[in-house]
Design an enzyme around this catalytic site. Structure first.
Site, PDB file in Angstrom:
ATOM      1  N   GLU A 149      23.897 -58.400 -52.435  1.00 40.54           N
ATOM      2  CA  GLU A 149      23.812 -57.483 -53.576  1.00 40.54           C
ATOM      3  C   GLU A 149      22.949 -57.968 -54.746  1.00 40.54           C
ATOM      4  O   GLU A 149      22.226 -57.165 -55.342  1.00 40.54           O
ATOM      5  CB  GLU A 149      25.217 -57.186 -54.096  1.00 40.54           C
ATOM      6  N   CYS A 194       9.319 -35.802 -34.466  1.00 38.59           N
ATOM      7  CA  CYS A 194      10.190 -34.754 -35.018  1.00 38.59           C
ATOM      8  C   CYS A 194       9.419 -33.493 -35.368  1.00 38.59           C
ATOM      9  O   CYS A 194      10.029 -32.443 -35.592  1.00 38.59           O
ATOM     10  CB  CYS A 194      10.947 -35.279 -36.241  1.00 38.59           C
TER      11      CYS A 194
END
Length: 1336
Positions: free
Chosen positions: A1270, A77
């Protein structure tokens, strides 16, 4: 002198294929080129700023100075395509493929379960592959360094290390130091044959051997090209930028004279992010990366001259060699530089960034300048007018990002001197994260003594991060010359520094008092380091107290190792039954090769457009006008969209709470979407979106914090309350009353794949296909239908997989989908939306900040009789899912504790911030943490160890009722607690910690253990359902479709395991293509740790229907193969397609009566963590974590252990590192990985042990398993409370109260300022009229 001729032909190679680009685009980065032009989408976009490593590729070049080919991992990038002349690029596709041949790196990361969502995996593979190209038998330290620039949000890193450490030689592997006399490789998990407990989830047998002869060679053509003298300079003219690559140094000097304002680009690690992320435009760029003279290293008798274009990696290797060659006395400067370079950025950035770029960036947060200035380095500067030398000092930096260089001058090289006798050098830095993070404050300090004495002859002290430029403590240094190095000098020196070094209240980054404290703390450390060295040289100085010595030893970054255990399936279970076995993620190999497709990897459709959002810059204002004329005039822009362009309803509806798709008349937060630009490509769309002018009229009130919302009584409805017993009566009976509060900051999801989709109109009957990154495809379908005014049956959402979700891709993606679909509807063309990282963070928000205010009545023995807790959450500007999140916090406020009289109230604050949304845990961690804080504070008040107070208050009866009157058995929770105490050796380690703290004044340790009771399923009962479709084809292959979303948790793998067991066919026979609303309608979101429970049961149901239809044939034709059986069924007209459905339990809460079965069942666990803090800097190290988790009978132990570890590491971020900053105007300041730090490899405890509770049953769920996604996030709080214990130990030693407040996350700043001492007291409280950032 004649100018070189010009060439505009770029030659490089990608994966062995020659590329010739005529007039390449100077503004194009390699990442965009690979993905859009070369069709190599294995290289991922994660941040666009070199901060995550998802785009890592290997870049090979011939080095004429060393006469070798160098292989380096770089961030695609930040690598301009125009810089690739003569280079060979290897991407993950060029390493190996499932279609041809896998590379061992790809195989091992997959087989070691090191790939969950898979989005970061290609980058990990490329970092490791590059290391192996350079060093086929690496050490663990090599691996740690090579992966330091790669982030992973899913795995917790440990399984990645497990896979890659197999490349180490066993005898050289252990860089972590031996434990119990054994290397970490010897401590590998194994199966105890005398029991049914195993620790082997990764079998190292039959792995592909590493064969370097099979790697792509450096193209001979490029070798010949590199050895030919350059006679032409390369010149590329883009739409907005001109790129020139000079042939040699003289040509560079001429070009700089001709274009004095043009920057000289080499590594592009500073200029690149400014151009791509901030829109900085330079009409001309001069590339200096091909100039050998800028990279030359020359050794002289007393110094080394380093070319300004030398990369930081080359610099580090050079200095390491110098240390070895020169010995310790002459190499003190080089030792200091290596110490800093080891933690500066990541490996990819160090391979690209240069020493010259670091200096000329003139950013005081960049560490090298303070060291080089203290070392009295000399800069060699050249221009057309000639050469000159200049000392590198504070005077060289004339302002932030400004230097004393003239615009036509070039930094050629830097002279770095050897150390002299009686010269001592030290460096210090403190950052948000020990590695891969800019420093908050850095320092370079050097002192010279008269020979054989402790009399200061010369002193230099430089600080970075305490002003807009490098700061020299000139007055302090001058005053201390001629003084003896003793306590008097220390006292006067710190006083002088306090007076001389000022951090203004308006300083960017805030933390003024902390930064000032670091100034003094660093000097104290320097004083002690030098004192110790003087002692070693037998100079007559005062003795340094032994308990002070630990302050001089920096924390060592180590790779995470660990043990894990799980219960094997019964021996009687057939080998062909995969349930219960640690099978590899079904897409693991595809993810490791880059073949796994994510939404933005889908090739462009002909005529495809791109949409970019126009967002509000005001927090609360009336929209006066929107002027898009300037944007529409930009070439390539097709149209501008706003509320008036919505063909249906401009709203997103969620449980009767509407939210505008486009803001119409009023904006209520910074980042709210006002409009959207549609253009031919993403660069045009982005540029045009910045040109849309919106006029506002500010509206009052405007506020952002929980405290301000309370003051304005600004709350969403409903307000919730739960109550058990009689709280007032409990307070009357209690021996003591305690009141306090606990604040928890928010958290950014930072899924590696940003949000987005592709909307493709089919051109017939208003049909529309969406390829979307959504956890709730059915809701996206519904919202798009409402927005467009068309029926859901014409909209099909396709979800192949997500690059991470964590709750963040449920709600906001529906709005983005509606906008993108509107663009497709209006233009009649396919439209793609891919949020940039900064926009994603701005628009989509994250975990709710919480404030808990409590009043507690407790007895002398620590048992709690009554607690009254009010929870406030910052909901932001709309309700979103905030009320459900608050409900979950209230429903978890008891955790595992039986408090007879308990009352909880929950209020969601309405503020003018972007609306907070679901995040893994969904309010559970906040509710649990605040009650744990209550237990911790009660323990402090009683003088009891916290684990005893937790133990005495725990649910322990065989049958218990929660505070909302749900019946459950805490037996397995207590088992987890007891096993965690035992496996962690808690009691023995507690004694060791007490001894450590008694003998170390400036370093302290703490340990904490907590239990966990976590509700599984949706409290809104109708969501507890699952559906599936199973098709059997005539060749015997099976296609499974279900309503869940694969986002790394392994739901597809578990579904295939379940189908394999029921159908009695190999897993390889079964395929899951995608989640599709056209196959399984009205599916619930993949959330609440309920995905496998719902989907698994539905798949089981469908498969059982099919086997029921085949039962007669199976009995009749027992000799038939599966395929023969299927063909026979087809011939007999037996349906080979079946839907499956699971109608889960009806869960609900009667909030008026404070009762109801809120959850399907509870997942239990316990976690113990130990930390060490540096009281002088606030830095901390996570030493060890032990987790015991009840997952019932695990369907796949490897996946479940991965979820536990990944969730825990996300919790490390939540409770210790990750901090969101908002300006006083409500603008999010932390909008990328350079400002927002999530856990990296260095943050994971070196010992991370996970044990799945054996003989645990769960009669409610599929094959007695339990949901696990979770719960483990909450376990990060053990680090928080361990840190608090360590701070308390420091405070007690200083005669301070161990009753103090500490909010989450426990950042370095908070830790340091809580460890009050003489240095913190010297720093005056700074009164600020306007803070840099606010706590929301």
């Amino acid at each position: 002198m004649s100018r070189p001729s010009v060439n505009n032909e770029l030659i490089f190679y990608i994966n062995g294929k020659k590329i010739v680009e005529k007039n390449a685009d100077p503004g194009e980065m390699l990442l965009a080129y690979l993905r859009r032009k070369a069709g190599l989408t294995g290289t991922k976009y994660g941040c666009g700023g070199g901060g995550c490593g998802a785009c890592t590729v290997m870049l090979s070049r011939y080095d004429p100075i060393k006469d070798i080919v160098l292989h380096e991992a770089v961030n695609a990038c930040l690598q301009p395509v125009c810089s690739l002349q003569g280079a060979a690029v290897v991407t993950v596709e060029g390493v190996g493929s499932t279609k041809t041949k896998l590379h061992p790196v790809q195989e091992r990361i997959a087989k070691a379960h090191g790939s969950q969502c898979g989005f970061c995996t290609p980058g990990m593979v490329m970092s490791m592959y590059t290391l192996l190209r350079n060093k086929p038998q690496p050490t663990m330290e090599d691996i740690r360094e090579s992966l330091g620039g790669n982030l992973c949000r899913c795995t917790g890193y440990r399984p990645i290390i497990d896979g890659f450490k197999t490349f180490c030689e066993a005898q050289t592997c252990c860089q972590n130091g031996e434990r119990n006399g054994k290397c970490c490789m010897e401590e590998s998990n194994c199966h105890n044959k005398e029991s049914d407990i195993s620790g082997e989830i990764f079998n190292m047998d039959n792995l592909l051997p590493l064969d370097p002869t099979q790697d792509l060679i450096f193209p001979p053509e490029l070798l010949l090209l590199a050895k030919q003298p350059r006679v032409e300079h390369l010149c590329f003219q883009g739409e907005r930028v001109k790129w020139i690559s000079p042939v040699d140094l003289n040509d560079l000097i001429e070009l700089k004279a001709e274009y004095p304002d043009a920057p000289i680009l080499v590594g592009n690690t500073t200029l690149g992010p400014k151009m791509t992320l901030k829109g900085t435009l330079h009409p001309v760029v001069i590339y200096g990366g091909d100039i050998p003279g800028l990279r030359a290293i020359k050794w002289a008798k007393n110094y080394v001259t380093v070319g300004a274009g030398c990369s930081l990696s080359v610099l580090k290797e050079t200095f390491l060699q110098a240390i070895q060659d020169l010995g310790p006395e002459k190499s003190k400067v080089y030792q200091a530089l290596v110490q800093t370079l080891q933690c500066l950025a990541g490996k990819q950035i160090r391979n690209m960034a240069t020493i010259g770029g670091n200096i000329l960036s003139a950013n005081p947060k960049y560490d090298l300048s303070s060291i080089l200035a203290a070392a009295k380095c000399t800069l060699h500067i050249i221009s057309k007018d000639g050469a000159r030398e200049m000392p590198l000092s504070e005077e060289f930096f004339t302002g932030f990002a400004k230097t004393a260089l003239r615009s036509d001058e070039i930094l050629l090289a830097i002279d770095i001197p050897h150390s002299k006798p009686w010269e001592f050098m030290s460096v210090f830095r403190q950052a948000q994260r020990r590695e891969f993070a800019f420093s908050i404050v850095n320092a370079g300090m050097k002192v010279v003594f008269r020979p054989d004495s402790n009399v200061v002859e010369h002193l230099d002290i430089f600080y970075g991060g305490v002003g807009p430029t490098l700061v020299r403590a000139r007055h302090t240094s001058k005053k201390l010359i001629g003084r003896q190095w003793d306590d008097k000098l220390l006292a006067e020196g710190t006083q002088l520094l306090e007076e001389e070094i000022t951090v203004p209240p308006t300083a960017p980054g805030g933390q003024e008092e902390y930064r000032k404290t670091l100034v003094l703390s660093f000097f104290f450390k320097f004083y002690m380091e030098v004192l110790l060295e003087l002692q070693e040289r037998k100079v007559d100085v005062i003795d340094l107290s032994l308990e002070y010595l630990s302050a001089l030893k920096p924390f060592k970054n180590e790779v995470p190792q660990g043990n894990y255990s799980f219960q094997l399936v019964p021996e009687a279970q057939s080998l062909s039954y995969p349930v219960g076995r640690p099978n590899v993620h079904q897409a693991g190999l595809q993810q490791a090769t880059g073949e796994a497709v994510y939404y933005d990897d889908i090739p462009s459709v002909k005529g495809e457009l791109f949409v970019s959002m126009v967002t509000s810059t005001r927090a609360h204002a009336k929209i006066i006008s929107i002027d898009a004329s300037a944007a529409l005039a930009i070439p390539g822009v097709v149209t501008f969209l706003s509320a008036k362009d919505v063909p249906g309803q401009n709203r997103r509806l969620w449980f009767n709470n509407p939210e505008e798709v486009f803001a119409e008349e009023e904006v209520i937060c910074v980042g709210q979407i006002i409009g959207a630009i549609v253009a031919e490509n993403r660069e045009q769309a982005k540029r045009a979106a910045e040109q849309v002018h919106v006029s506002y009229q500010d509206i009052q009130p405007v506020f952002f914090t929980i405290e301000e919302a309370i003051e304005h009584q600004s709350f969403f409805d409903p307000k919730r309350k739960l109550e058990r017993g009689n709280v007032e009566e409990g307070f009357e009976k209690a021996d003591h009353i305690l009141e306090g509060e606990m604040y928890m900051g928010g958290q950014e999801h930072f899924y590696m794949e940003t949000q987005g989709l592709i909307a493709i109109p089919k051109g017939e009957a208003e049909e529309l296909d969406l390829y979307v990154a959504s956890q709730h495809a059915a809701y996206t379908q519904e919202v798009v239908g409402i927005t467009l005014g068309i029926a859901s049956n014409k909209i099909t959402c396709h979800v192949k997989r997500l690059g991470g979700g964590f709750g963040g891709k449920v709600m906001k993606i529906a709005t983005l989908s509606a906008i993108t679909a509107t663009a497709a509807y209006k233009t009649g063309r396919a439209v793609r939306c891919v949020l940039e990282r900064g926009d994603d963070m701005l628009i989509t928000s994250g975990r709710h900040p919480f404030l808990g205010k409590y009043k507690v009545g407790y007895m002398n023995d620590g048992s709690i009789l009554a607690a009254d807790i009010t929870y406030y959450s910052n909901g932001g500007c709309t309700l979103d899912e905030s009320s459900f999140i608050m409900e979950k916090a209230l429903l978890h406020m008891d955790n595992g504790y039986k408090i007879p009289h308990l009352r909880g109230r929950g209020l969601v604050c309405k503020t003018y911030l972007p609306s907070y949304t679901a995040f893994r845990g969904f309010g559970g961690p906040q509710g649990l943490t605040i009650i744990e804080s209550v237990l911790h504070e009660v323990a402090v008040k009683c003088g009891w160890p916290a684990h005893k107070v937790r133990d005495i208050n725990m649910y322990k009866d065989e049958q218990c009722y929660t505070h909302h009157k749900q019946l459950f058995s805490p037996r397995d929770m207590v088992r987890c607690w007891d096993e965690c105490l035992e496996k962690s050796d808690y009691h023995q380690r507690l004694l060791h910690i007490q001894q450590f703290n008694a003998h170390n004044h400036w370093k302290k340790r703490g340990i904490s253990i907590v239990p966990l009771k976590f509700g599984i399923g949706f409290s809104k009962g109708f969501y507890n359902q699952g559906a599936a479709l199973v098709n059997i084809y005539k060749d015997g292959s099976v296609l499974v479709s279900h309503g869940g979303t694969e986002m790394g948790q392994g739901i597809n793998t578990k579904a295939i395991q379940i189908a394999s067991r029921i159908l009695k066919v190999p897993m390889s026979t079964i395929h899951i293509k995608e989640t599709c609303t056209g196959n399984v309608p009205n599916a619930a979101p993949s959330a609440a740790s309920f995905g496998t429970d719902a989907v698994g049961m539905a798949v089981k149901n469908a498969c059982e229907k099919l086997m029921g239809r085949l039962e007669t044939l199976i009995k009749k034709h027992s000799q038939y193969t599966w395929q023969q059986l299927v063909v026979e069924a087809y011939c007999q007209k037996i349906s080979l397609s079946a839907t499956g459905f699971f109608m889960g339990p009806h869960t609900s809460i009667d909030w008026e009566k404070s009762e109801g079965p809120a959850y399907y069942y509870f997942t239990f666990g316990a976690c113990c963590s130990e930390v060490e803090i540096d009281c002088l800097t606030g830095d901390h190290k996570n030493i060890r974590t032990d987790i015991v988790m009840d997952v019932g009978r695990s369907i796949n132990p490897a996946l479940d252990i991965g979820q536990v570890e990944g969730g825990f590491v996300q919790g490390i971020g939540l409770y210790t590192i990750e901090e969101l900053h908002f300006s006083p105007e409500g603008v999010l300041l932390t909008r990328g990985p350079s400002q927002y730090k999530m856990p990296a490899l260095c943050d994971v405890p070196p010992q991370l042990n996970v044990h799945l509770l054996s003989n645990a049953e769960n009669p409610y769920a599929i094959y007695s398993s339990k949901g696990i996604g979770e719960p483990p996030v909450f376990f990060g709080c053990t680090l928080f409370f361990a840190i608090k214990e360590a701070i308390a130990a420091a405070r007690r030693e200083r005669g301070l109260s161990d009753d103090f407040s500490l909010s989450s996350p426990a950042t370095a700043e908070k830790i340091r300022m809580a460890c009050e001492d003489c240095f913190t007291r010297m720093v005056p409280r700074i009164e600020k009229s306007k803070p840099w950032a606010i706590n929301v």
